[in-house]
Design an enzyme around this catalytic site. Structure first.
Site, PDB file in Angstrom:
ATOM      1  N   GLN B 259       1.010  -1.608  -0.053  1.00  0.00           N
ATOM      2  CA  GLN B 259       0.111  -0.120   0.249  1.00  0.00           C
ATOM      3  C   GLN B 259       1.039   1.072   0.144  1.00  0.00           C
ATOM      4  O   GLN B 259       0.440   2.081  -0.891  1.00  0.00           O
ATOM      5  CB  GLN B 259      -1.035   0.256   1.015  1.00  0.00           C
ATOM      6  CG  GLN B 259      -1.952   1.133   0.991  1.00  0.00           C
ATOM      7  CD  GLN B 259      -2.801  -0.005  -0.194  1.00  0.00           C
ATOM      8  OE1 GLN B 259      -3.274  -0.792  -0.133  1.00  0.00           O
ATOM      9  NE2 GLN B 259      -4.069   1.186  -1.099  1.00  0.00           N
ATOM     10  N   HIS B 262       2.555   2.896  -3.146  1.00  0.00           N
ATOM     11  CA  HIS B 262       1.392   3.329  -4.571  1.00  0.00           C
ATOM     12  C   HIS B 262       1.450   4.241  -3.832  1.00  0.00           C
ATOM     13  O   HIS B 262       2.125   6.028  -4.833  1.00  0.00           O
ATOM     14  CB  HIS B 262       0.207   3.161  -3.871  1.00  0.00           C
ATOM     15  CG  HIS B 262      -0.708   2.236  -4.573  1.00  0.00           C
ATOM     16  ND1 HIS B 262      -0.477   2.526  -5.741  1.00  0.00           N
ATOM     17  CD2 HIS B 262      -1.080   1.213  -3.929  1.00  0.00           C
ATOM     18  CE1 HIS B 262      -1.615   1.052  -6.321  1.00  0.00           C
ATOM     19  NE2 HIS B 262      -1.985   0.613  -4.995  1.00  0.00           N
ATOM     20  N   GLU B 327     -10.753   1.299   3.232  1.00  0.00           N
ATOM     21  CA  GLU B 327     -10.481   1.035   1.634  1.00  0.00           C
ATOM     22  C   GLU B 327      -9.748  -0.857   1.784  1.00  0.00           C
ATOM     23  O   GLU B 327     -10.731  -1.543   0.303  1.00  0.00           O
ATOM     24  CB  GLU B 327      -9.677   1.518   0.208  1.00  0.00           C
ATOM     25  CG  GLU B 327      -9.775   0.995  -0.958  1.00  0.00           C
ATOM     26  CD  GLU B 327      -8.625   2.018  -1.801  1.00  0.00           C
ATOM     27  OE1 GLU B 327      -7.271   2.370  -1.071  1.00  0.00           O
ATOM     28  OE2 GLU B 327      -8.346   1.723  -2.912  1.00  0.00           O
ATOM     29  N   HIS B 328      -8.722  -1.142   1.980  1.00  0.00           N
ATOM     30  CA  HIS B 328      -8.872  -2.681   1.913  1.00  0.00           C
ATOM     31  C   HIS B 328      -8.602  -3.024   3.487  1.00  0.00           C
ATOM     32  O   HIS B 328      -7.645  -1.768   4.246  1.00  0.00           O
ATOM     33  CB  HIS B 328      -7.508  -2.683   1.425  1.00  0.00           C
ATOM     34  CG  HIS B 328      -6.944  -2.292   0.197  1.00  0.00           C
ATOM     35  ND1 HIS B 328      -6.539  -1.350  -0.530  1.00  0.00           N
ATOM     36  CD2 HIS B 328      -7.800  -2.516  -1.265  1.00  0.00           C
ATOM     37  CE1 HIS B 328      -7.086  -0.588  -1.729  1.00  0.00           C
ATOM     38  NE2 HIS B 328      -7.420  -1.439  -1.974  1.00  0.00           N
ATOM     39  N   ASP B 361      -5.899  -6.699  -6.775  1.00  0.00           N
ATOM     40  CA  ASP B 361      -5.799  -5.739  -7.244  1.00  0.00           C
ATOM     41  C   ASP B 361      -5.310  -6.035  -9.034  1.00  0.00           C
ATOM     42  O   ASP B 361      -5.960  -4.903  -9.777  1.00  0.00           O
ATOM     43  CB  ASP B 361      -3.929  -4.620  -6.909  1.00  0.00           C
ATOM     44  CG  ASP B 361      -3.896  -4.004  -5.623  1.00  0.00           C
ATOM     45  OD1 ASP B 361      -5.526  -3.083  -5.304  1.00  0.00           O
ATOM     46  OD2 ASP B 361      -3.086  -3.845  -4.963  1.00  0.00           O
ATOM     47  N   HIS B 420     -51.525  18.747  -9.858  1.00  0.00           N
ATOM     48  CA  HIS B 420     -51.400  18.171  -9.430  1.00  0.00           C
ATOM     49  C   HIS B 420     -52.795  17.151  -8.696  1.00  0.00           C
ATOM     50  O   HIS B 420     -52.938  15.989  -9.256  1.00  0.00           O
ATOM     51  CB  HIS B 420     -50.071  17.893  -8.228  1.00  0.00           C
ATOM     52  CG  HIS B 420     -48.931  17.533  -8.887  1.00  0.00           C
ATOM     53  ND1 HIS B 420     -47.778  19.232  -9.158  1.00  0.00           N
ATOM     54  CD2 HIS B 420     -47.710  16.472  -8.291  1.00  0.00           C
ATOM     55  CE1 HIS B 420     -47.039  18.624  -9.461  1.00  0.00           C
ATOM     56  NE2 HIS B 420     -46.461  17.466  -8.583  1.00  0.00           N
TER      57      HIS B 420
END
Lengths: 433, 433
Positions: B259, B262, B327-328, B361, B420
């Site tokens: 991670q 990145h 996220e993960h 991934d 209406h």
């Protein structure tokens, strides 16, 4: 004057493009003001809510309390007529029944390589519903926003509603109570959105904010997006009616005006293959307008944004309908079903002469929160899915990692992400693979 | 220094809140620049694309053409190794098989009142995929964005990718070709987003734009939202590992660094109930860092945003995991399945020691585009649903309108929307109801 177009005219394409490009929203530049209000609520919490409510809603929350009490809600409900409450209950039951069918299923499976895959849906922890104040406080909107959240399983649903001069529509509180909301605060505007997003001493924060609002509310929602989730930013409402010679012009006219009466920026368009229907509908609109309570609003909308388009045959209207991508599409024709099947872009389709759009606003059962301003090209109406999130699940064992791991190492290396590759190869090496 | 927290410490809550509140994104103030670029592309079209590409990518599109030719794509593919292409194909097959299961079903039914209700899903007409240039051009991202769009049935999928100095990763073009994209343009930045949203002579507009990008691309996507749909705005990536004493610290360390490599703003967190695992993992991270190609980036991320949290028993980590909403989420424990079942907020869960996140991934099959920055509290990863829209359908006949229409009239009147009410009552009157 209401636009009249003929698809056979040489300048039609050009005029149709202008119709599509019409800007119907006045862009208030409120972003800086809204930023200040949000920062103030973050800094001062309830005190800021009290100050803004004094200023904007002429009400002293220090006196009334920020929360609306259960006794107040019960008293409001008692002021509604039995007929109104029965109509509300019918709507609630029908909306609930429809949305129950939207609950998605979880999945878990093991594939040929031995990898386990799947996903799990879970409800959002908490949701805040913004309800506009004054005459735009619609009980039907309360139901349309709360029901999908309830069906999704959201435990905490909070409602905020401004109460200008202390007033709130009794039927709005009744709708909240009957749909199961027991946490209501009498705050509105950007300050209410800020309180929902960041929390104050009185109002615990939520994870998503939904519901319609004016330019300030919309700007505040855009600003807090990320901190919390938001629903779509609704633009002015619109209806497109496709009608052939079998349609009743008087009914079409009422349907067009039901849209126009919402807002001066609302848009009502008729496409027909009958010059008689076109003329008769325009005349009927004028007759109806003479006897409507919201004549001024409806007249302005019809005059400025209304349009009647003549086509050779009704199926010629389909490509135009896809380009308009209307929030509401009514099809009144002998071939209504067949035509409906060929439409790609529309928030909702109302099929046949006995399905005025207003039925869908209240008691049809489907959701009336729908994509506006041509966004039906890429988005959908509110649903149970908007109150759920999906967590994907992946599980390898030694065997399945052996089966697919080498390809992950190759791709990690190819992307120059060595630690990605290593996190897989270190396991493969241990497995002697 | 990497943060070490102990859940038993008296100041833990306060320090955990600080961890959650960490701002990891540097906010570039590029909004005004981006607005100018978009306006320029709207005004000058291809000419603007040519000018900006000269300036930002040092390439003359007037020479090369804006479109990437099929011959170029084939030549790029020929430069990829057989092993790489085989890995890409395995990934493509697995991602396709998984996403095929996400196709939702249409519904149409008639309820007890005789009302017909339902919905129909239809694919978006066209989608634009932004692929970042340089080393951040990931073939895996091409697959993850294209496959769900293809499975949804989107006919036209366009890819834009900047080619700084004329360079584009061959495997990116191979991924595009193999996943079925045949319309690729060598433009990037805000100008590419503007071209996709508004169209130029060469590039026809799309209805939705997806894919990751830098601050300029993100700002441009925010600006064109409404004109077109957009996917989420991705923030820096993050992983949370829950591990008990059965875990291998060396493997955990590799996963944390996968991670961290990145981006300097990426975040890797370990929560464990074992002080030994905590210490051994921290040591293993240092060992791995010594031999990684992206050491500088990974070190900075781990130093500035990494965290190791000690809890008494691993189930104590679950409320923390829900607050982090990673996220993960990797769970390496004897009780991994049971713990996973109790997590509410996570983009994706990777269960057990043999499921490093990197498998997901690339080749697991589920989507790697997942909610970042705690947005897993209210949103989900990319799926087939993001490339479909749902049109709801309502149809009453005379009988069913008679059954439910009166309630719509009551609610329309209660809301002060007379047209209406009239659009329904005018029909009920004609039916003698």
């Amino acid at each position: 004057m209401t636009l009249r177009l003929d698809a056979a005219a040489p300048d039609f394409e050009q005029r149709f493009v202008s119709l599509l490009a019409m800007k119907r929203e006045s862009s208030h530049d409120v972003d800086e003001t809204v930023r200040g209000i949000i920062e103030d609520v973050v800094a001062r919490g309830d005190e800021a809510l009290i100050d803004y409510s004094k200023r904007f809603d002429r009400i002293d929350l220090a006196q009334t309390g920020i929360a609306v009490s259960a006794a107040e809600v019960a008293a409001a409900e008692a002021r509604c007529s039995r007929e109104q409450l029965a109509a509300l209950d019918l709507a609630l039951d029908r909306i609930t029944a429809f949305h129950e069918r939207q609950k998605p299923e979880d999945l878990r499976f093991r594939d040929a390589a031995g990898v386990e895959l799947g996903w799990r849906w879970s409800p959002l922890d908490s949701v805040g519903l913004y309800v506009p104040g004054g005459t735009a406080a619609y009980p039907s909107s309360v139901l349309m926003n709360v029901v999908p959240a309830k069906v999704a399983g959201v435990k905490r649903i909070v409602m905020v509603v401004p109460t200008p001069g202390g007033h709130v529509e009794p039927l709005v509180l009744a709708a909240a109570k009957r749909s199961g909301i027991d946490e209501i605060y009498r705050v509105g505007g950007a300050q209410a959105v800020a309180a929902l997003a960041y929390g104050t001493k009185t109002i615990a924060p939520v994870v998503k904010i939904v519901g319609p609002g004016n330019a300030w509310v919309a700007a505040a929602k855009r600003r807090v997006f990320g901190q919390v989730g938001i629903d779509m930013i609704a633009g002015p409402s619109e209806v497109l009616v496709l009608a052939d010679k079998t349609a009743n012009p008087d009914w079409i006219a009422a349907d067009l005006l039901a849209q126009a009466e919402h807002d001066e920026s609302a848009q009502s368009i008729l496409i027909t293959d009958s010059a008689e229907i076109a003329d008769a509908t325009v005349a009927a609109v004028e007759r109806h307008l003479a006897t409507l309570s919201r004549t001024e609003i409806a007249s302005a909308s019809w005059r400025d944004y209304g349009a009647v388009i003549l086509v050779k045959k009704l199926s010629d209207s389909l490509p135009l309908a896809d380009r308009i991508a209307a929030e509401h599409l009514e099809i009144i024709s002998e071939d209504a079903e067949e035509l409906a099947a060929r439409v790609s872009n529309a928030g909702a389709i109302f099929i046949g002469a006995y399905t005025p759009e207003a039925v869908g606003d209240y008691v049809g059962g489907s959701n009336h929160v729908l994509p506006t301003a041509r966004s039906a090209r890429f988005s959908s109406g509110l649903s149970v899915l908007d109150f759920l999130k999906r967590t994907s699940i992946l599980k390898c064992d030694a065997e399945s990692l052996r089966a697919i791991g080498a390809a992950a190492v190759t791709l990690g290396d190819a992307e120059g992400l060595q630690a990605h590759a290593r996190s897989v190869s270190i396991r493969l090496n241990a497995l002697g693979a």
